[in-house]
Enzyme design. Sequence first.
Site, mmCIF file in Angstrom:
data_model
loop_
_atom_site.group_PDB
_atom_site.id
_atom_site.type_symbol
_atom_site.label_atom_id
_atom_site.label_comp_id
_atom_site.label_asym_id
_atom_site.label_seq_id
_atom_site.Cartn_x
_atom_site.Cartn_y
_atom_site.Cartn_z
ATOM 1 N N GLN A 27 -4.889 -1.050 -7.322
ATOM 2 C CA GLN A 27 -5.521 -0.167 -6.344
ATOM 3 C C GLN A 27 -6.145 1.025 -7.043
ATOM 4 O OE1 GLN A 27 -3.358 2.803 -3.655
ATOM 5 N NE2 GLN A 27 -3.732 1.127 -2.209
ATOM 6 N N SER A 32 -6.829 5.637 -0.137
ATOM 7 C CA SER A 32 -7.138 4.404 -0.868
ATOM 8 C C SER A 32 -8.629 4.113 -0.808
ATOM 9 C CB SER A 32 -6.365 3.226 -0.267
ATOM 10 O OG SER A 32 -4.974 3.462 -0.306
ATOM 11 N N ASP A 85 0.815 -1.219 0.000
ATOM 12 C CA ASP A 85 0.000 0.000 0.000
ATOM 13 C C ASP A 85 0.846 1.266 0.000
ATOM 14 O OD1 ASP A 85 -2.515 1.326 0.059
ATOM 15 O OD2 ASP A 85 -2.344 1.632 2.211
#
Length: 298
Positions: A289, A239, A215
């Site tokens: 993502q 996110s 991430d």
Amino acid sequence: MLSQRPNPTPEELVADLMLLLDLEPRGGDLFIGRRHPEGMGRVFGGQAIAQALGAARRTVPAERYTHSIHAYFLRPGNDEYPIEFRVKRDLDGRSFSNRRVVASQRGEPILNLTASFHLPQEGLSHQDAQMPDVPPPEALRPDAEIRQEVAETLPDGPIKKLLLRPRAIDFRSVEPRDWLDPHVREPRAHCWFKTVGPLPDYRPIHRAVLAYTSDFQLLSTAIQPHGLSMHIGQVKAASIDHAVWFHGDFRADDWLLYVTDSPWSGMSRGFGRGQIFTRDGRLVASVAQEGMMRPTGR
């Protein structure tokens, strides 16, 4: 409780990461995740993902390995509170197990995650992805050194504290980021990473650490072509969803190359993709993502 030390050793940083990703069982399929004592207010998305994966992992037979996770971030997590993880056992088939995890704080869900586990089997195999030709990690400066140099030019405050925060992951960027003076760059990046110390010989830990680390790079890569920086408040970013597919075995305490690109952004969203290679060129994970990206002051 995780410790707070002014100058932690690499071994202490890794031990703290292992403790952060460990969970406290509360009976049945309920687990509690520890909070980060040096958090910056919002829970890091990789932490919530890795802890949720750990909760799911505890309900699956040991011989089945994580092969994919899909997560949606619903609300910002708060570093002041622990996270509650409730696991739903959706499937235990002949080869696959599937789990749903709801992560909550103060009665409200902050993350939904689905994890799938597979009993390893022989089958058709190929790899079309090619590892880029980039300098080895030994030829690159640690990102921590670059962050420290930047921090020394700043007054005391949250940005300086963030830049100086010790990390259990050693990042070495092929193209170091412009922390405070961003320029327009193509939406591609290459970064080596590994833990700063050795990890136990336990496959689920290495997969949890990769999920945690995955991430870190994607939204930053999606912002690069716009010449803006999250660290000086030019962009508000968070996110929205995150997915990881595990293709093979690896060690997260040995160098891995994270190759990221962003083929699209628009409508206040940015999309990023990642490929993670071992030093010998094996593709061991793929990442995708989408995140919110809103320029401030517009």
